[in-house]
Design a protein around this motif. Structure first.
Motif, mmCIF file in Angstrom:
data_model
loop_
_atom_site.group_PDB
_atom_site.id
_atom_site.type_symbol
_atom_site.label_atom_id
_atom_site.label_comp_id
_atom_site.label_asym_id
_atom_site.label_seq_id
_atom_site.Cartn_x
_atom_site.Cartn_y
_atom_site.Cartn_z
ATOM 1 N N ASP A 98 92.836 84.616 -36.378
ATOM 2 C CA ASP A 98 93.817 85.127 -37.134
ATOM 3 C C ASP A 98 93.868 84.209 -38.320
ATOM 4 O OD1 ASP A 98 94.550 86.856 -35.072
ATOM 5 O OD2 ASP A 98 96.471 85.752 -34.631
ATOM 6 N N GLN A 99 93.761 82.794 -38.170
ATOM 7 C CA GLN A 99 93.625 82.176 -39.497
ATOM 8 C C GLN A 99 92.509 82.369 -40.276
ATOM 9 O OE1 GLN A 99 95.842 80.574 -40.730
ATOM 10 N NE2 GLN A 99 95.299 78.948 -41.913
ATOM 11 N N ASP A 100 91.208 82.457 -39.785
ATOM 12 C CA ASP A 100 90.335 82.779 -40.311
ATOM 13 C C ASP A 100 90.225 84.053 -41.151
ATOM 14 O OD1 ASP A 100 87.502 82.692 -41.016
ATOM 15 O OD2 ASP A 100 86.760 83.949 -39.480
ATOM 16 N N ASN A 101 91.092 85.112 -40.610
ATOM 17 C CA ASN A 101 91.381 86.323 -41.432
ATOM 18 C C ASN A 101 92.442 86.188 -42.648
ATOM 19 O OD1 ASN A 101 89.741 87.969 -39.748
ATOM 20 N ND2 ASN A 101 91.506 88.342 -38.286
ATOM 21 N N ARG A 102 93.444 85.073 -42.246
ATOM 22 C CA ARG A 102 94.219 84.909 -43.309
ATOM 23 C C ARG A 102 93.644 83.997 -44.454
ATOM 24 N NH1 ARG A 102 98.049 84.320 -38.883
ATOM 25 N NH2 ARG A 102 97.594 82.205 -38.410
ATOM 26 N N LEU A 103 92.833 83.147 -44.133
ATOM 27 C CA LEU A 103 92.148 82.494 -44.944
ATOM 28 C C LEU A 103 91.279 83.328 -46.206
ATOM 29 C CD1 LEU A 103 91.051 79.283 -43.080
ATOM 30 C CD2 LEU A 103 92.680 79.353 -45.065
ATOM 31 N N ALA A 104 90.527 84.241 -45.335
ATOM 32 C CA ALA A 104 89.719 85.235 -46.130
ATOM 33 C C ALA A 104 90.407 85.921 -46.900
ATOM 34 C CB ALA A 104 88.858 86.142 -45.039
ATOM 35 N N ASN A 105 91.540 86.481 -46.506
ATOM 36 C CA ASN A 105 92.476 87.168 -47.398
ATOM 37 C C ASN A 105 92.959 86.433 -48.631
ATOM 38 O OD1 ASN A 105 92.168 89.724 -45.764
ATOM 39 N ND2 ASN A 105 94.165 89.169 -44.528
ATOM 40 N N GLN A 106 93.504 85.372 -48.376
ATOM 41 C CA GLN A 106 93.903 84.345 -49.296
ATOM 42 C C GLN A 106 92.838 84.081 -50.469
ATOM 43 O OE1 GLN A 106 95.119 80.882 -47.438
ATOM 44 N NE2 GLN A 106 96.965 81.953 -46.484
ATOM 45 N N ALA A 107 91.619 83.866 -49.925
ATOM 46 C CA ALA A 107 90.547 83.511 -50.799
ATOM 47 C C ALA A 107 90.388 84.802 -51.531
ATOM 48 C CB ALA A 107 89.027 83.468 -50.023
ATOM 49 N N LEU A 108 90.186 85.995 -51.173
ATOM 50 C CA LEU A 108 89.783 87.243 -51.908
ATOM 51 C C LEU A 108 90.977 87.333 -52.832
ATOM 52 C CD1 LEU A 108 88.297 89.872 -52.374
ATOM 53 C CD2 LEU A 108 89.806 90.993 -50.691
ATOM 54 N N THR A 109 92.202 87.107 -52.529
ATOM 55 C CA THR A 109 93.366 87.162 -53.529
ATOM 56 C C THR A 109 93.356 86.166 -54.672
ATOM 57 O OG1 THR A 109 94.878 88.173 -51.967
ATOM 58 C CG2 THR A 109 96.061 87.224 -53.947
ATOM 59 N N MET A 110 92.941 84.909 -54.239
ATOM 60 C CA MET A 110 92.803 84.006 -55.472
ATOM 61 C C MET A 110 91.688 84.138 -56.221
ATOM 62 S SD MET A 110 93.980 80.318 -53.490
ATOM 63 C CE MET A 110 92.982 80.686 -52.033
#
Length: 285
Positions: free
Chosen positions: A227-239
């Motif tokens: 779940d954290q892996d997915n969150r980090l990936a989404n955060q990276a994309l947004t940033m």
């Protein structure tokens, strides 16, 4: 005097427009909207902040990748232990058959010994980083930073894996060490100890149930990491998207501005030509 003022004014306008053209052209060539911080101090600060956040995000993603590998290795080990225990249970049941000969029981005991060695080997198995796959205690359990103020363990301790509570028999309610149980199982088989084998059979069933629980705990850890892996990936994309909006050139905006400035410069050059000619005629006249 008036003509000279007009010439200077025309030159100033042309230089300003030429500078704008150079800026637009440079943006197109570099694909960057901001060439230097002074172009847009606020946006430049935002870009720096996003760059630092992305760097931290990348570090967290690397930790998640490491934690995922350890979690997968742990899950595979727990699965193998469960398989070995089911095999041991089956062999013990064969040994408990009243028709089993002494030689047959010896063979079954040796097979259980081999399975026991396989299970015990996981106590000294290391992960890809050389750390104990199942640490001896919680103080040795490695946690991985996977977010701001957030860390997670990727595996279980040896006590969580190899110790369980007996539900029946002579050790009911007591903590049982799996290795000791399996050694006692082999001894009971070799001695054809019916009471000992029956006790072992009940405890092995407890061990199998315990291992299922351990796999469940490991699954929870794996889910947290995933779940954290997915969150980090989404955060990276947004940033990255936000950072791009600040620094990457918008061709639909810049190209028309470039063309308009080039047209404007041509018009300014025409005006300058007229003003310059007028000044020349004034001097000749």
């Amino acid at each position: 005097m008036t003509t000279m003022f007009g010439i200077n004014s025309s030159i100033s306008s042309m230089l300003s427009t030429d500078s704008a053209i150079a800026s637009y052209q440079n943006q197109i060539d570099t694909k960057k909207k901001i060439q230097q911080p002074s172009d847009d101090p606020v946006a430049s600060q935002q870009i720096d902040n996003l760059r630092r956040s992305l760097s931290g995000n990348t570090a967290y993603q690397k930790n998640v990748s490491t934690a995922t590998a350890v979690s997968d290795q742990s899950n595979a080990a727990l699965s193998d232990i469960s398989t070995q225990l089911s095999s041991i249970q089956n062999k013990l049941q064969q040994a408990m058959n009243g028709t089993s000969s002494s030689s047959t029981r010896d063979i079954l005991a040796k097979e259980i010994s081999t399975a026991t060695d396989q299970i015990d080997s996981y106590k000294t198995t290391t992960d890809t980083n050389g750390n104990s796959l199942f640490p001896a205690n919680s103080s040795q359990l490695i946690t991985y930073p996977i977010g701001d103020s957030r860390s997670v363990a990727a595996t279980l301790t040896q006590s969580q894996v190899f110790n369980f509570t007996a539900s029946s028999g002579s050790s009911a309610g007591s903590t049982v060490d799996l290795s000791t149980l399996l050694q006692n199982t082999q001894t009971a088989i070799k001695n054809n100890d019916s009471s000992g084998m029956n006790d072992a059979l009940n405890q092995i069933q407890d061990a199998i149930s315990h291992m299922s629980d351990a796999q469940g705990q490991q699954s929870v850890l794996a889910t947290q990491i995933s779940d954290q892996d997915n969150r980090l990936a989404n955060q990276a994309l947004t940033m990255k998207t936000t950072k791009s909006s600040y620094e990457e050139v918008d061709y639909k905006e810049v190209v028309p501005e470039l063309v308009a400035s080039q047209t404007q410069l041509e018009a300014q050059q025409d005006v300058f030509s007229v003003v310059a000619k007028s000044s020349l005629f004034d001097k000749l006249g």
